[in-house]
Design an enzyme around this catalytic site. Structure first.
Site, PDB file in Angstrom:
ATOM      1  N   PHE A  72      42.791  49.121  45.408  1.00 26.93           N
ATOM      2  CA  PHE A  72      42.626  50.263  44.879  1.00 26.93           C
ATOM      3  C   PHE A  72      41.562  50.488  43.703  1.00 26.93           C
ATOM      4  CE2 PHE A  72      45.700  47.499  42.365  1.00 26.93           C
ATOM      5  CZ  PHE A  72      45.174  47.525  41.080  1.00 26.93           C
ATOM      6  N   SER A 111      39.763  43.502  34.944  1.00 26.37           N
ATOM      7  CA  SER A 111      39.844  43.397  36.378  1.00 26.37           C
ATOM      8  C   SER A 111      41.413  43.458  36.989  1.00 26.37           C
ATOM      9  CB  SER A 111      39.473  41.888  36.640  1.00 26.37           C
ATOM     10  OG  SER A 111      40.651  41.011  36.314  1.00 26.37           O
ATOM     11  N   LYS A 112      41.797  43.377  38.218  1.00 29.46           N
ATOM     12  CA  LYS A 112      43.187  43.654  38.629  1.00 29.46           C
ATOM     13  C   LYS A 112      44.002  42.578  38.029  1.00 29.46           C
ATOM     14  CE  LYS A 112      41.279  46.361  42.574  1.00 29.46           C
ATOM     15  NZ  LYS A 112      40.939  46.463  43.733  1.00 29.46           N
ATOM     16  N   ARG A 113      43.203  41.430  37.951  1.00 21.28           N
ATOM     17  CA  ARG A 113      44.092  40.306  37.558  1.00 21.28           C
ATOM     18  C   ARG A 113      44.707  40.354  36.370  1.00 21.28           C
ATOM     19  NH1 ARG A 113      41.869  34.397  37.411  1.00 21.28           N
ATOM     20  NH2 ARG A 113      43.982  34.215  36.713  1.00 21.28           N
ATOM     21  N   GLY A 148      45.710  42.870  34.990  1.00 18.66           N
ATOM     22  CA  GLY A 148      46.749  44.116  34.765  1.00 18.66           C
ATOM     23  C   GLY A 148      46.122  45.560  34.937  1.00 18.66           C
TER      24      GLY A 148
END
Length: 475
Positions: free
Chosen positions: A15, A246-248, A250
């Site tokens: 996404f 980053s997606k990491r 959250g």
RNA sequence: GGCCCCUUCGUCUAGUGGCCCAGGAUAUCUGGUUCUCAUCCAGAAGAUCGCGGGUUCGAAUCCCGCAGGGGUCACCA
């Protein structure tokens, strides 16, 4: 002058979050303000990392925000296809040209050998440069080996629309891979060829590519194509303020904001002002103002931390500005389940009372549930209340009973309720902090609500009195 | 480690030699708006402008050095 053409070129590996979308927004703004075109190109050259459905998901995200593209999937096809995986012939042609002119060669090394080179470089605390291992007699390229550019190390000075004048030494130029052994081009090669084919005038991309720009400059020269203007956008930082979002840590899918009831205009405003301002003290910009006022040279060079609080404030601001009927339409899917039994007229009256309290639509049930159902009596509300806890149960019951008598006579119009509540204050010789709190708690059983008279008027006579009776029985 | 980028209130930022012992917004706190929450209004607190030199009558703004943070050195983009 050539029309401005910018592009957003995501890889379909998941996404989009605020960081990625902001880059798209900047590119879109540059295109729109000059009456140029915005192109969406899907960079699906890494089959291993590709995530099914993410190309569609990305398009959905852009559409929700209103970042429309003139060319790309489901749009104009002047330079189609817009999926890199469908443009393999183009890359092959360019690659062959380079092979023919001796400017590209097959990489004869095994992954293990390559790894060894790298480890040597690391042990020697030197940057790894493939060209130091350039084979003397490379094999003919048959497509099974990676194809590398035969670079021409030299110094570069160039201008970046955001970063300003930049310089890099020849040590940053290397023989990078153009075509992988699976026949797909690398980003480094494909984007340059495509930007040229699609006549992109401004390449606007995130900061992680800055160190590679000299290599690109070298490739532009080798390919003998005129390079577009380059603009490097700094990162959006995560909550620690140091590393890029980053997606990491959250970072949310931009479509999650749609689900939670954020307004696209608010997101746009928030993202644009995260690293950009027009030099005035203006904080809120409409879409058209953004288009008119945005400029790359006023984009900040340093990273900007993602601040959830600021997003919340921005969204609340846009919600408050919304005409009531617009808000009503946008909010239809967010009502608490019990609201299905009530008509639109009633819901609009409720909405009018909570509009200024809403930060995002998903808060709606929490803010309005007592308008649609009787909440259980919550003794803590008066037992912990700093005024009410001073009174005995008898006193509370008497006060509420007295209020009931008066309210029974009311037509529950706002005017009459206001008058009666004021009279009650006098008759009971009580402060609003006591009397109003008591009635408010009795009729809502909620820790917070809109103003008392407004709330009672919307709840109506029957509901209000029923709840007062319930409360009376509970002391 | 090499190379590159960055560094003003907690956060987003204004600021390009004197208007800045640094302005706005947000967040926080206080007061007001008949009660709560929110809005709105008023106010408070909050930045020795990363550090050290230099240039200058005068520097957040120019120069030099340093430090810290980040990026990059992939058959990922």
């Amino acid at each position: 002058m050539k029309p401005t053409r910018t592009r957003f070129a995501p890889s379909p590996t998941g996404f989009l979050h605020v960081g990625g979308v902001r880059t798209a927004l900047f590119a879109w703004l540059v295109a729109r303000q000059s009456g140029g075109q915005f192109i969406l190109r899907i960079e699906d050259t890494d089959q291993a990392r590709e995530v099914q459905g993410s190309a569609e998901h990305i398009q959905k995200s852009l559409k929700w925000l209103g970042l429309d593209w003139d060319e790309g999937p489901e749009a104009g096809d002047e330079h189609s296809p817009y999926f890199q995986s469908q443009r393999l012939d183009t890359y092959k042609d360019w690659a062959q040209k380079l092979v023919d002119s001796g400017r590209a060669y097959a990489d004869p090394y095994s992954p293990e050998e390559l790894q060894e080179f790298r480890e040597h470089a690391k042990a020697a605390k030197k940057p790894f440069l493939f060209r130091e291992h350039r084979p003397e007699n490379p094999p003919a390229w048959d497509g099974s080996q990676p194809l590398r550019l035969k670079s021409e190390p030299k110094n570069y000075d160039w201008h970046d629309e955001v970063m300003g004048d930049l310089h890099a030494g020849s040590e940053t130029i290397d023989d990078f891979i153009l075509v992988k052994s699976d026949g797909f081009p690398t980003y480094n090669f494909a984007h340059i060829v495509d930007d040229y084919a699609m006549q992109i005038t401004h390449v606007i991309r995130s900061q992680e590519f800055l160190a590679s720009v000299p290599k690109y400059l070298n490739l532009y020269e080798t390919l003998e194509i005129e390079r577009p203007l380059l603009a490097t956008v700094p990162f959006v930082m995560g909550p620690d303020g140091k590393k890029k979002l980053s997606k990491r840590d959250g970072a949310k899918d931009i479509l999650d904001y749609a689900k939670e009831g954020y307004l696209p205009e608010a997101l746009l405003n928030f993202m644009a002002t995260l690293g950009w301002n027009d030099g005035t003290e203006q904080e809120i910009f409409s879409r058209d103002e953004l288009i008119a006022k945005f400029s790359l040279d006023r984009v900040q060079k340093s990273g900007a931390e993602f601040d959830e609080q600021r997003l919340l404030w921005t969204n609340g601001h846009f919600i408050r500005q919304l005409p009531r009927d617009d808000l009503f339409e946008k909010v239809v899917s967010f009502w608490p389940p019990e609201a299905v039994d009530f008509d639109d007229e009633y819901k609009k009256r409720v909405l009018a009372l909570v509009q200024e309290r809403l930060k995002y639509f998903a808060e709606l049930p929490e803010l309005t549930s007592f308008f649609f159902k009787d909440l259980p009596v919550n003794a803590e509300l008066w037992q912990d209340h700093k005024q009410l806890k001073k009174l005995s149960s008898e006193e509370l019951r008497s006060l509420l009973g007295q209020s009931k008598v008066s309210l029974e006579q009311s037509d529950f119009s706002l005017e009459d309720l206001t008058k009666r509540l004021n009279d009650l204050l006098e008759a009971a010789n009580q402060k609003p902090a006591v009397l109003f709190s008591l009635i408010r708690i009795a009729t809502t059983q909620a820790p917070a609500s809109p103003g008392l008279a407004d709330t009672l008027a919307v709840l109506g006579k029957e509901t209000s009195l029923r709840r007062i009776d319930t409360m009376l029985a509970a002391f």
